[in-house]
Design a protein around this motif. Structure first.
Motif, PDB file in Angstrom:
ATOM      1  N   GLU A 142       0.707  -1.301   0.156  1.00 35.21           N
ATOM      2  CA  GLU A 142       0.019   0.042   0.099  1.00 35.21           C
ATOM      3  C   GLU A 142       0.765   1.147  -0.037  1.00 35.21           C
ATOM      4  O   GLU A 142       0.489   2.303  -0.618  1.00 35.21           O
ATOM      5  CB  GLU A 142      -0.895   0.082   1.410  1.00 35.21           C
ATOM      6  N   GLU A 143       1.969   1.341   0.717  1.00 33.65           N
ATOM      7  CA  GLU A 143       2.834   2.484   0.844  1.00 33.65           C
ATOM      8  C   GLU A 143       3.371   2.572  -0.541  1.00 33.65           C
ATOM      9  O   GLU A 143       3.539   3.644  -1.022  1.00 33.65           O
ATOM     10  CB  GLU A 143       4.154   2.147   1.815  1.00 33.65           C
TER      11      GLU A 143
ATOM     12  N   ASP B 249       0.964   4.293  -2.787  1.00 34.24           N
ATOM     13  CA  ASP B 249       0.693   5.569  -2.550  1.00 34.24           C
ATOM     14  C   ASP B 249       1.847   6.407  -2.732  1.00 34.24           C
ATOM     15  O   ASP B 249       1.544   7.644  -3.391  1.00 34.24           O
ATOM     16  CB  ASP B 249       0.349   5.529  -0.744  1.00 34.24           C
TER      17      ASP B 249
ATOM     18  N   LEU C 172       1.585   9.839  -4.592  1.00 37.01           N
ATOM     19  CA  LEU C 172       2.095  11.101  -3.953  1.00 37.01           C
ATOM     20  C   LEU C 172       3.255  11.716  -4.635  1.00 37.01           C
ATOM     21  O   LEU C 172       3.156  12.979  -4.756  1.00 37.01           O
ATOM     22  CB  LEU C 172       2.578  10.814  -2.729  1.00 37.01           C
ATOM     23  N   TYR C 173       4.084  10.989  -5.246  1.00 32.49           N
ATOM     24  CA  TYR C 173       5.258  11.626  -5.874  1.00 32.49           C
ATOM     25  C   TYR C 173       5.306  12.001  -7.337  1.00 32.49           C
ATOM     26  O   TYR C 173       6.004  12.479  -8.046  1.00 32.49           O
ATOM     27  CB  TYR C 173       6.581  10.963  -5.640  1.00 32.49           C
ATOM     28  N   LYS C 174       3.918  11.648  -7.776  1.00 33.68           N
ATOM     29  CA  LYS C 174       3.470  12.103  -8.961  1.00 33.68           C
ATOM     30  C   LYS C 174       4.452  11.474 -10.040  1.00 33.68           C
ATOM     31  O   LYS C 174       5.016  12.219 -10.842  1.00 33.68           O
ATOM     32  CB  LYS C 174       3.258  13.573  -9.395  1.00 33.68           C
TER      33      LYS C 174
ATOM     34  N   PRO D 126      18.677  14.016  -9.311  1.00 30.47           N
ATOM     35  CA  PRO D 126      18.518  13.394  -7.875  1.00 30.47           C
ATOM     36  C   PRO D 126      17.154  13.100  -7.323  1.00 30.47           C
ATOM     37  O   PRO D 126      16.859  12.488  -6.415  1.00 30.47           O
ATOM     38  CB  PRO D 126      19.737  14.082  -7.182  1.00 30.47           C
ATOM     39  N   ILE D 127      16.420  14.330  -7.497  1.00 32.69           N
ATOM     40  CA  ILE D 127      15.075  14.122  -6.785  1.00 32.69           C
ATOM     41  C   ILE D 127      14.313  12.935  -7.374  1.00 32.69           C
ATOM     42  O   ILE D 127      13.615  12.344  -6.612  1.00 32.69           O
ATOM     43  CB  ILE D 127      14.492  15.635  -6.947  1.00 32.69           C
TER      44      ILE D 127
ATOM     45  N   LEU E  27      15.481  10.342  -8.492  1.00 31.74           N
ATOM     46  CA  LEU E  27      16.161   9.281  -8.131  1.00 31.74           C
ATOM     47  C   LEU E  27      15.665   8.787  -6.657  1.00 31.74           C
ATOM     48  O   LEU E  27      15.560   7.523  -6.410  1.00 31.74           O
ATOM     49  CB  LEU E  27      17.562   9.413  -8.137  1.00 31.74           C
ATOM     50  N   MET E  28      15.548   9.770  -5.993  1.00 29.72           N
ATOM     51  CA  MET E  28      15.149   9.594  -4.385  1.00 29.72           C
ATOM     52  C   MET E  28      13.815   8.915  -4.448  1.00 29.72           C
ATOM     53  O   MET E  28      13.618   8.249  -3.636  1.00 29.72           O
ATOM     54  CB  MET E  28      14.937  11.018  -3.677  1.00 29.72           C
ATOM     55  N   LYS E  29      12.904   9.601  -5.368  1.00 30.78           N
ATOM     56  CA  LYS E  29      11.535   9.176  -5.395  1.00 30.78           C
ATOM     57  C   LYS E  29      11.513   7.513  -5.860  1.00 30.78           C
ATOM     58  O   LYS E  29      10.679   6.817  -4.908  1.00 30.78           O
ATOM     59  CB  LYS E  29      10.556  10.049  -6.309  1.00 30.78           C
TER      60      LYS E  29
ATOM     61  N   LYS F 166      13.818   5.619  -5.755  1.00 29.63           N
ATOM     62  CA  LYS F 166      14.353   4.713  -4.772  1.00 29.63           C
ATOM     63  C   LYS F 166      13.503   4.180  -3.836  1.00 29.63           C
ATOM     64  O   LYS F 166      13.475   3.196  -3.241  1.00 29.63           O
ATOM     65  CB  LYS F 166      15.728   5.153  -4.425  1.00 29.63           C
ATOM     66  N   GLU F 167      12.705   5.047  -3.263  1.00 27.15           N
ATOM     67  CA  GLU F 167      11.779   4.877  -2.168  1.00 27.15           C
ATOM     68  C   GLU F 167      10.840   3.882  -2.760  1.00 27.15           C
ATOM     69  O   GLU F 167      10.579   2.932  -1.913  1.00 27.15           O
ATOM     70  CB  GLU F 167      11.402   6.272  -1.605  1.00 27.15           C
TER      71      GLU F 167
ATOM     72  N   GLU G  56      12.225   0.471  -2.962  1.00 30.94           N
ATOM     73  CA  GLU G  56      12.679  -0.198  -1.724  1.00 30.94           C
ATOM     74  C   GLU G  56      11.354  -0.808  -0.713  1.00 30.94           C
ATOM     75  O   GLU G  56      11.620  -1.774  -0.277  1.00 30.94           O
ATOM     76  CB  GLU G  56      13.251   0.664  -0.814  1.00 30.94           C
TER      77      GLU G  56
ATOM     78  N   ARG H 299       2.490  11.538   5.208  1.00 30.51           N
ATOM     79  CA  ARG H 299       2.565  11.441   3.825  1.00 30.51           C
ATOM     80  C   ARG H 299       2.488  12.655   2.929  1.00 30.51           C
ATOM     81  O   ARG H 299       3.127  13.093   2.079  1.00 30.51           O
ATOM     82  CB  ARG H 299       1.490  10.326   3.363  1.00 30.51           C
TER      83      ARG H 299
ATOM     84  N   ALA I  81       4.929  14.462   0.389  1.00 32.51           N
ATOM     85  CA  ALA I  81       4.472  15.002  -0.749  1.00 32.51           C
ATOM     86  C   ALA I  81       4.822  16.766  -1.049  1.00 32.51           C
ATOM     87  O   ALA I  81       5.132  17.067  -1.924  1.00 32.51           O
ATOM     88  CB  ALA I  81       3.105  14.723  -1.179  1.00 32.51           C
TER      89      ALA I  81
ATOM     90  N   PHE J 243       8.605  17.119  -1.386  1.00 32.11           N
ATOM     91  CA  PHE J 243       9.046  17.003  -3.035  1.00 32.11           C
ATOM     92  C   PHE J 243       8.341  17.947  -3.999  1.00 32.11           C
ATOM     93  O   PHE J 243       9.138  18.191  -4.882  1.00 32.11           O
ATOM     94  CB  PHE J 243       8.664  15.446  -3.305  1.00 32.11           C
ATOM     95  N   ASP J 244       7.403  18.518  -3.676  1.00 30.20           N
ATOM     96  CA  ASP J 244       6.761  19.465  -4.306  1.00 30.20           C
ATOM     97  C   ASP J 244       7.710  20.718  -4.323  1.00 30.20           C
ATOM     98  O   ASP J 244       7.849  21.611  -5.398  1.00 30.20           O
ATOM     99  CB  ASP J 244       5.271  19.828  -3.926  1.00 30.20           C
TER     100      ASP J 244
ATOM    101  N   PRO K 289      18.202  19.227  -3.854  1.00 30.93           N
ATOM    102  CA  PRO K 289      18.212  17.814  -3.334  1.00 30.93           C
ATOM    103  C   PRO K 289      18.844  17.366  -2.170  1.00 30.93           C
ATOM    104  O   PRO K 289      18.522  16.397  -1.293  1.00 30.93           O
ATOM    105  CB  PRO K 289      18.821  16.868  -4.219  1.00 30.93           C
TER     106      PRO K 289
ATOM    107  N   LEU L 140      16.637  18.540   0.609  1.00 29.10           N
ATOM    108  CA  LEU L 140      15.509  17.464   0.730  1.00 29.10           C
ATOM    109  C   LEU L 140      15.948  15.974   1.655  1.00 29.10           C
ATOM    110  O   LEU L 140      15.103  15.629   2.300  1.00 29.10           O
ATOM    111  CB  LEU L 140      15.177  17.034  -0.710  1.00 29.10           C
TER     112      LEU L 140
ATOM    113  N   LYS M  18      13.875  14.682   4.712  1.00 27.07           N
ATOM    114  CA  LYS M  18      13.441  13.734   4.728  1.00 27.07           C
ATOM    115  C   LYS M  18      13.873  12.666   5.965  1.00 27.07           C
ATOM    116  O   LYS M  18      12.946  11.840   6.444  1.00 27.07           O
ATOM    117  CB  LYS M  18      13.691  12.867   3.330  1.00 27.07           C
TER     118      LYS M  18
ATOM    119  N   PRO N 281      24.709  15.417  -4.957  1.00 26.61           N
ATOM    120  CA  PRO N 281      23.639  14.513  -4.361  1.00 26.61           C
ATOM    121  C   PRO N 281      23.517  13.126  -4.572  1.00 26.61           C
ATOM    122  O   PRO N 281      23.173  12.464  -3.677  1.00 26.61           O
ATOM    123  CB  PRO N 281      22.484  15.377  -4.645  1.00 26.61           C
ATOM    124  N   ILE N 282      23.775  13.000  -5.767  1.00 26.84           N
ATOM    125  CA  ILE N 282      23.740  11.268  -6.076  1.00 26.84           C
ATOM    126  C   ILE N 282      24.900  10.455  -5.486  1.00 26.84           C
ATOM    127  O   ILE N 282      24.799   9.437  -4.921  1.00 26.84           O
ATOM    128  CB  ILE N 282      23.631  11.288  -7.712  1.00 26.84           C
TER     129      ILE N 282
ATOM    130  N   MET O 135      23.956  10.235  -1.951  1.00 23.89           N
ATOM    131  CA  MET O 135      22.701   9.257  -1.753  1.00 23.89           C
ATOM    132  C   MET O 135      23.651   7.749  -1.775  1.00 23.89           C
ATOM    133  O   MET O 135      23.179   6.890  -0.850  1.00 23.89           O
ATOM    134  CB  MET O 135      21.878   9.215  -2.768  1.00 23.89           C
TER     135      MET O 135
END
Lengths: 206, 206, 206
Positions: free
Chosen positions: A94-95, A98, A102-104, A171-172, A174-176, A178-179, A182, B158, B162, B165-166, B171, B174, B178, C171-172, C175
């Motif tokens: 579910e996470e 979501d 959320l991260y579009k 990088p941003i 990539l962070m999204k 990666k999460e 994971e 959550r 969001a 990140f918006d 980064p 962020l 985070k 940033p990469i 990470m």
């Protein structure tokens, strides 16, 4: 055949099977969400959240029943552990769903679909195995296969991470991503944990 | 009233209450730290670290007592689990405070204050509930409320992710933020875990 | 000397010692990998992966033996917990090694070598302590020292994080490095968890 000198509440098997059935729904919704466009994704994430609430309710039902029942079909702590572990599978799926919304995130790497396929297969195997806890028969094929799937998922997850770090320069983003990947890996681990618990229970009871 | 045929060491209740009292201190220091300027933050993080050491000492005291006591007021493993779970709440709050200082974060998103408010309320409820373990009375309102708070914290977490990140384009900033908000979410989860353990203990003993 | 009224399967001590011996191999490979060039690193990561498979096999052997043995030298759940906890140490070290290769990290901050030194020392202490579970003697020095090492590792980890965020502007790369140092910190935590379990077992048995 073993004699049962005390009547045991067998409905725990039905409750565990019901809980695992929500995982099949969840994994399928996740697969659908990957292929959908953004507005459809939002609707699917809402369905996923509903499925998560139902799974949560199923877990609480097992916990309440556990506290009202004197003789359980197998070790009380193992039923508690199994119900919690099934719940964890759902929470991670579910996470992941979501976070995609959320991260579009518009596009996900192709290997993410492989990760989700492993989850679908693991969920099916888990749902099919739960009723077999009643007889404790034919469970080995289930836990062996889920362990194999998790090993495969782990290898694929690492390759995916390496590829993402090679190819994605934002990088941003990539962070999204990666999460999300994971959380999917956490879900695969959670399915393996369920399988390992079933193995331990089966060996104890054999 | 239940008869106690064996004397039981009731001081475990005092020790658990003392452990939970450190959590109230910790959550309040965290709230103060959010509103403080950088030099004051450093001093407050030091106080937080001291509170964490005291909490740690309280946990070890419970463990030692547990190992010297033959008859415990409720299941030995449950006391162990509860003491560890209380300790986890403190560890996550201390880590969050330390990271804010280590990462030299100047400004935190407004929603972080909401997260910390939930922790303050959870800590108070937990500290008030511990002494009620003695009679096992009036505990349901505590675990229901902490579960409600954690659900609220999860939703808020959550939305905060969001939003971050918006709105945040740096980064590295962020990444720092985070990690802080995740530690706060971990702390809220840890308080929920304590409440779930208390629920299980109360149902077993009822 | 305590009388043993029932014969007990003492080979669990040998199996736990064998499992801990793999951790020494793993920690040493990790140290070697840090100082190696890229092609050698790849070969060392492969050796690490082999060591992880052997550790995994050792864990499964303990689990199988556990399920076939009626009388265990100490609490069955504690043997299970200890075997799993030893396995976790290896998994985190193997993941760290694999990530260094996967992410093609050329240079690691100097403090990473300190983290790995702590792991080497913790692994040696753990391997030396396992056989002493047989007599339950001279274990306190082990768990005290591993706890001290973990505290030191935690402080060093936080300084390293602060330093990385201060000095690294890509940033990469940040990470990637953050994930590696976190796996090393997870490994140090896992060694502490083993030590805490040994402490609990020793106090129960005393």
């Amino acid at each position: 055949m073993r004699l049962r000198l005390t009547p045991r509440d067998t409905s725990f098997f039905d409750l565990l099977a019901a809980s695992a059935a929500h995982l099949v729904t969840g994994a399928n919704l996740l697969a659908e969400l990957l292929g959908a466009d953004r507005p459809t994704r939002k609707a699917l994430a809402k369905q996923m959240s509903d499925a998560e609430h139902l799974a949560d309710e199923a877990t609480h039902q097992i916990m309440r029943r556990l506290n009202q029942t004197f003789v359980t079909p197998f070790d009380r702590d193992d039923i508690y552990g199994l119900a919690s572990a099934l719940d964890d599978c759902m929470d991670f799926m579910e996470e992941a769903a979501d976070l995609i919304v959320l991260y579009k995130i518009d596009e996900l790497p192709a290997r993410v679909a492989d990760q989700v396929q492993v989850l679908q297969r693991s969920a099916e195997l888990t749902a099919e195995a739960m009723p077999r806890l009643r007889s404790m028969e034919n469970l080995a094929e289930y836990w062996v296969e889920v362990n194999r799937l998790e090993n495969q998922a782990d290898k694929s997850h690492r390759k995916l991470l390496a590829q993402m770090f090679d190819e994605i320069t934002d990088p941003i983003l990539l962070m999204k991503l990666k999460e999300v990947v994971e959380k999917l890996e956490d879900a695969a681990d959670a399915f393996e944990k369920v399988a390992n618990m079933v193995e331990t229970i089966a060996l104890k009871e054999s």
